[in-house]
Design a protein around this motif. Structure first.
Motif, PDB file in Angstrom:
ATOM      1  N   PHE A 238      16.493  30.064   6.419  1.00 26.42           N
ATOM      2  CA  PHE A 238      15.396  29.147   6.450  1.00 26.42           C
ATOM      3  C   PHE A 238      15.375  28.572   5.137  1.00 26.42           C
ATOM      4  O   PHE A 238      14.589  27.558   4.779  1.00 26.42           O
ATOM      5  N   LEU A 239      16.091  29.156   3.937  1.00 27.57           N
ATOM      6  CA  LEU A 239      16.039  28.308   2.689  1.00 27.57           C
ATOM      7  C   LEU A 239      16.914  27.096   2.725  1.00 27.57           C
ATOM      8  O   LEU A 239      16.381  26.130   2.039  1.00 27.57           O
ATOM      9  N   LEU A 240      17.787  26.898   3.564  1.00 27.26           N
ATOM     10  CA  LEU A 240      18.616  25.945   3.668  1.00 27.26           C
ATOM     11  C   LEU A 240      17.953  24.632   3.916  1.00 27.26           C
ATOM     12  O   LEU A 240      18.107  23.666   3.203  1.00 27.26           O
ATOM     13  N   LYS A 241      16.910  24.634   4.788  1.00 28.71           N
ATOM     14  CA  LYS A 241      16.258  23.392   5.162  1.00 28.71           C
ATOM     15  C   LYS A 241      15.356  22.957   3.786  1.00 28.71           C
ATOM     16  O   LYS A 241      14.845  21.882   3.909  1.00 28.71           O
ATOM     17  N   ARG A 242      15.346  23.925   2.735  1.00 26.04           N
ATOM     18  CA  ARG A 242      14.497  23.490   1.412  1.00 26.04           C
ATOM     19  C   ARG A 242      15.378  23.102   0.212  1.00 26.04           C
ATOM     20  O   ARG A 242      15.173  23.229  -0.713  1.00 26.04           O
ATOM     21  N   ASP A 243      16.769  22.876   0.597  1.00 30.65           N
ATOM     22  CA  ASP A 243      17.769  22.582  -0.114  1.00 30.65           C
ATOM     23  C   ASP A 243      18.140  23.540  -1.469  1.00 30.65           C
ATOM     24  O   ASP A 243      18.490  23.306  -2.505  1.00 30.65           O
ATOM     25  N   VAL A 244      17.737  25.143  -0.706  1.00 29.43           N
ATOM     26  CA  VAL A 244      18.155  26.182  -1.532  1.00 29.43           C
ATOM     27  C   VAL A 244      19.254  26.935  -0.887  1.00 29.43           C
ATOM     28  O   VAL A 244      18.799  27.053   0.568  1.00 29.43           O
ATOM     29  N   ILE A 245      20.301  27.282  -1.571  1.00 31.83           N
ATOM     30  CA  ILE A 245      21.426  28.015  -0.797  1.00 31.83           C
ATOM     31  C   ILE A 245      21.500  29.374  -1.692  1.00 31.83           C
ATOM     32  O   ILE A 245      21.386  29.654  -2.735  1.00 31.83           O
ATOM     33  N   ALA A 246      21.376  30.237  -0.439  1.00 32.09           N
ATOM     34  CA  ALA A 246      21.317  31.699  -0.864  1.00 32.09           C
ATOM     35  C   ALA A 246      22.847  32.407  -0.639  1.00 32.09           C
ATOM     36  O   ALA A 246      23.414  31.983   0.216  1.00 32.09           O
ATOM     37  N   MET A 247      22.919  33.170  -1.496  1.00 33.59           N
ATOM     38  CA  MET A 247      24.108  34.296  -1.405  1.00 33.59           C
ATOM     39  C   MET A 247      23.658  35.452  -0.965  1.00 33.59           C
ATOM     40  O   MET A 247      22.954  36.188  -1.656  1.00 33.59           O
ATOM     41  N   SER A 248      23.757  35.699   0.466  1.00 36.92           N
ATOM     42  CA  SER A 248      22.882  36.935   1.112  1.00 36.92           C
ATOM     43  C   SER A 248      24.027  38.036   1.145  1.00 36.92           C
ATOM     44  O   SER A 248      25.402  37.769   1.430  1.00 36.92           O
ATOM     45  N   PHE A 249      23.713  39.173   0.836  1.00 38.55           N
ATOM     46  CA  PHE A 249      24.922  40.110   0.692  1.00 38.55           C
ATOM     47  C   PHE A 249      24.275  41.544   1.408  1.00 38.55           C
ATOM     48  O   PHE A 249      22.933  41.610   1.159  1.00 38.55           O
ATOM     49  N   ALA A 250      24.898  42.237   2.079  1.00 40.07           N
ATOM     50  CA  ALA A 250      24.500  43.571   2.826  1.00 40.07           C
ATOM     51  C   ALA A 250      25.505  44.407   2.923  1.00 40.07           C
ATOM     52  O   ALA A 250      26.833  43.986   3.018  1.00 40.07           O
ATOM     53  N   PRO A 251      25.580  45.812   2.792  1.00 41.66           N
ATOM     54  CA  PRO A 251      26.538  46.625   2.989  1.00 41.66           C
ATOM     55  C   PRO A 251      26.995  46.777   4.550  1.00 41.66           C
ATOM     56  O   PRO A 251      26.469  46.273   5.369  1.00 41.66           O
ATOM     57  N   ARG A 252      28.384  47.347   4.763  1.00 40.07           N
ATOM     58  CA  ARG A 252      28.674  47.407   6.133  1.00 40.07           C
ATOM     59  C   ARG A 252      28.155  48.841   6.421  1.00 40.07           C
ATOM     60  O   ARG A 252      28.775  49.867   5.848  1.00 40.07           O
ATOM     61  N   ASP A 253      27.033  49.200   7.161  1.00 37.93           N
ATOM     62  CA  ASP A 253      26.563  50.428   7.371  1.00 37.93           C
ATOM     63  C   ASP A 253      25.929  50.570   8.505  1.00 37.93           C
ATOM     64  O   ASP A 253      26.653  50.063   9.494  1.00 37.93           O
ATOM     65  N   THR A 254      24.976  51.476   8.882  1.00 42.79           N
ATOM     66  CA  THR A 254      24.548  51.689  10.121  1.00 42.79           C
ATOM     67  C   THR A 254      23.874  50.632  10.899  1.00 42.79           C
ATOM     68  O   THR A 254      23.767  50.441  12.022  1.00 42.79           O
ATOM     69  N   HIS A 255      23.171  49.590  10.084  1.00 46.42           N
ATOM     70  CA  HIS A 255      22.943  48.428  10.674  1.00 46.42           C
ATOM     71  C   HIS A 255      24.334  47.494  11.141  1.00 46.42           C
ATOM     72  O   HIS A 255      24.596  46.411  10.319  1.00 46.42           O
ATOM     73  N   GLU A 256      24.831  47.756  12.052  1.00 45.83           N
ATOM     74  CA  GLU A 256      26.082  47.105  12.382  1.00 45.83           C
ATOM     75  C   GLU A 256      26.204  45.698  12.528  1.00 45.83           C
ATOM     76  O   GLU A 256      25.216  44.758  13.098  1.00 45.83           O
ATOM     77  N   ALA A 257      27.292  45.202  11.923  1.00 41.27           N
ATOM     78  CA  ALA A 257      27.327  43.629  11.830  1.00 41.27           C
ATOM     79  C   ALA A 257      26.668  42.906  11.342  1.00 41.27           C
ATOM     80  O   ALA A 257      26.481  41.603  11.879  1.00 41.27           O
ATOM     81  N   GLN A 258      25.576  43.311  10.507  1.00 39.73           N
ATOM     82  CA  GLN A 258      24.489  42.218   9.822  1.00 39.73           C
ATOM     83  C   GLN A 258      25.173  40.937   9.502  1.00 39.73           C
ATOM     84  O   GLN A 258      24.672  39.889   9.528  1.00 39.73           O
ATOM     85  N   VAL A 259      25.917  41.438   8.355  1.00 39.09           N
ATOM     86  CA  VAL A 259      26.704  40.154   7.760  1.00 39.09           C
ATOM     87  C   VAL A 259      27.368  39.331   8.746  1.00 39.09           C
ATOM     88  O   VAL A 259      27.577  38.060   8.508  1.00 39.09           O
ATOM     89  N   GLN A 260      28.202  39.846   9.697  1.00 35.52           N
ATOM     90  CA  GLN A 260      28.778  39.225  10.654  1.00 35.52           C
ATOM     91  C   GLN A 260      28.034  38.228  11.416  1.00 35.52           C
ATOM     92  O   GLN A 260      28.296  37.353  11.781  1.00 35.52           O
TER      93      GLN A 260
END
Length: 632
Positions: A238-260
């Protein structure tokens, strides 16, 4: 005086010269005529996705998709370029191509450098076991990562922000675990992303609006952001609609496939963690850093993690924190922690921020915001008052690949006045994209001048126009997630800003110039990478991969077969790759990819056939694990 007769030798010599000149001009004229005629007959421009596959010689079954409209193939486009007759190189026939077999379906979501089994061998302190630990040469796979049996082409942007096919990422865990927080919901054959998060169950849009009331979020001052512990990246979406681009990161952990899930939505994301190493970004990269209950122990290790955030924040950049311990007097019961414990944590964070010379802008309800100083003049003066960590000595602040974290403040470039921005101020977005970056204008990168920067922009403007002619889906929204494997100054990414796509700009650690800082100063995002190792992402997460000169860099460093297999892993079915390199290298690449179920064609440089650099356009055909198992 002697009289000259018609039969004299001099007359015959002149006549012979005229005939020879006439013959040369005639033959030259015929050559030019037939060259133009041949070029005119063989330069038909593909206008549909199917045309593109035909243009590169593809014969693939179209996968299920959101719209499932498949245009017929024009037979006139199926003629292959007779490249071998024009160049003294040998292209392998199908009889000599090594055919790569599919891996077992258990590898369908394989992330080589974040493998759970391998990670167990490493120390759990500072979450080292969840950092990058790549396979040894003996552990490398020589097979193709299969897609799930019912894989479908992802939804197009912007619909993909809110929906993804269940069959592409068959994991319901987050929809159950985070049901109250509205991260993700299952609706029939698809996932829906309501935009919720742990600290914004009513939606990221409203949450971002609340932040925008406290700092200048929409006037172009803030363009690049980093979201630590991003979940499914609704904040970045939702930052993208404000012309802000985010580098989002998270580990591969118990929250399965969040980055995917984030990448399936068409939102920039990468597998990563705050552990014992620096984040793979240069100093002074981000205008905003964000943590919403990201579970990073900011107050521990003598503030080591906040010191790393300080390194990657631009002078004057903001750090936004929501969740524990902010507003602990209201939430402590729900967080199942004591008031004393939460107060101690917040006091420790406040102390680290003060030692970093950050200014606390505001704390309002569930939000707290700090700002990094624009230079270190006052910070150095106050060093005797506060227990400030020492300034790092003799260290390149941009060095970030497998670099240990250090408990010292990353030095800012010197300034002559307390009002000057260290390292130079950047323009507001969107002017920032094409303004000369401060690192270049200040001469920080050897051999790169403002004039070369402008020339590079014009070069990529022309190249992208050429790509649009040979790969029409580029302008039709077919490609959302794009990777540039050797981004240099980010010219390719800047040239496609007008399209509904984003680019992960990768600067190889083996490059002659470290230009990732320039890319961020332009308002673009990216990361460092060694292409002898796997990239920190899930399989099937990019629609288009662009590779200029990558194999010239790595051909003598590691086996390029494994680089191509890694590209296949992260490329979506029916995704496209554009290679630019020497003829010899492209022929070698093609001989390998022909055994990877790719269809490809070598084309001349956009400037014409006499340029030694050529273009190889390849398309990964659609196939799934189920089909592969039956075939085997």
């Amino acid at each position: 005086m002697a009289k000259e007769y018609n039969g004299s030798p001099k007359h015959h010599q002149l006549e012979a010269k005229r005939k020879r000149l006439t013959w040369i001009l005639g033959v030259s004229g015929l050559c030019v005529f037939f060259y133009v005629l041949g070029a005119w007959q063989t330069t038909t421009i593909p206008t549909t996705q199917s045309d593109l596959y035909a243009r590169v010689g593809c014969d693939v079954n179209s996968p299920p998709s959101a719209d499932n409209n498949n245009a017929p193939v024009d037979p006139s486009l199926t003629a292959s370029l007779d490249f071998q007759s024009h160049h003294q190189v040998e292209i392998n026939s199908n009889n000599t191509v090594k055919q790569f077999q599919p891996c077992d379906m258990s590898f369908s979501e394989y992330t080589p450098c974040q493998d759970k089994v391998r990670g167990r061998r490493f120390d759990r302190n500072m979450l080292k076991y969840r950092e990058r630990h790549c396979p040894t040469k003996e552990e490398l796979l020589l097979c193709l990562i299969p897609a799930p049996p019912k894989y479908k082409t992802p939804f197009k942007w912007p619909q993909s922000r809110d929906y993804a096919w269940y069959d592409n990422i068959p994991h319901k865990e987050l929809s159950i675990e985070k049901a109250v927080q509205n991260w993700i919901q299952v609706e029939g054959d698809r996932f829906r992303f309501p935009g919720g998060g742990t600290m914004f169950p009513h939606g990221a849009d409203a949450y971002i609006d609340d932040i925008g009331k406290l700092i200048p979020l929409t006037d172009g001052t803030i363009r690049t952001a980093v979201d630590t512990g991003c979940g499914v990246a609704s904040f970045g979406a939702f930052l993208l609609k404000r012309d802000v681009i985010a580098m989002s990161f998270a580990p591969r952990d118990t929250h399965e496939a969040q980055v995917q899930f984030a990448l399936e939505r068409g939102v920039p994301a990468i597998i990563g963690i705050m552990g014992s190493k620096r984040l793979p970004y240069p100093a002074r990269a981000f205008d905003l850093a964000h943590c919403s209950r990201c579970l990073i122990p900011w107050h521990q290790y003598d503030g080591l993690y906040l010191t790393e955030v300080d390194r990657i924040l631009r002078p004057g950049g903001y750090w936004v924190l929501s969740g524990p311990p902010i507003h602990w007097k209201k939430h402590w019961r729900g967080w199942e922690r004591t008031e004393k414990d939460l107060k101690q944590e917040q006091d420790a964070i406040e102390d680290v921020a003060k030692r970093l010379c950050w200014n606390k802008v505001i704390e309002k309800e569930d939000l707290a915001i700090w700002q990094k100083p624009i230079n270190h003049i006052e910070c150095i003066k106050s060093g005797t008052v506060y227990k400030t960590p020492h300034i790092c000595k003799s260290d390149n602040p941009d060095t970030a690949w497998y670099k240990d974290l250090e408990a010292c403040i990353t030095p800012l470039p010197e300034v002559s006045s307390s009002d000057d921005v260290a390292g130079g101020a950047v323009e507001k977005w969107p002017e920032r994209a094409f303004a000369v970056p401060p690192r270049i204008s200040r001469g920080s990168i050897r051999g790169i001048t403002a004039e070369k920067f402008r020339e590079d922009n014009e070069l990529w403007k022309d190249r992208v126009a050429h790509y649009k002619r040979i790969i029409s889906p580029l302008a039709q929204g077919r490609y959302r997630n794009i990777m540039d494997m050797n981004a240099f100054l980010g010219g390719f990414a800047a040239a496609i800003l007008k399209y509904p796509a984003w680019v992960m700009n990768v600067v190889p650690v083996s490059s002659d110039h470290d230009t990732l800082g320039v890319i961020y100063e332009r308002g673009l995002i990216g990361t460092y990478q060694d292409w002898c190792e796997a990239f920190s992402t899930y399989p099937r997460t990019y629609d288009l991969i662009h590779a200029t000169g990558v194999f010239s860099i790595y051909q003598d460093r590691c086996d390029i077969t494994y680089i191509l297999l890694e590209m296949d892993r992260i490329l979506r079915p029916e995704g496209t790759v554009i290679f630019r390199d020497s003829v010899e290298l492209l022929v070698k690449i093609k001989s390998i990819t022909d055994g990877m179920r790719w269809k490809s064609q070598i084309m001349d440089h956009e400037s014409g056939p006499f340029n030694p650099e050529k273009i190889l356009v390849a398309v990964k055909t659609y196939w799934t694990g189920e089909a592969a198992q039956k075939q085997r």
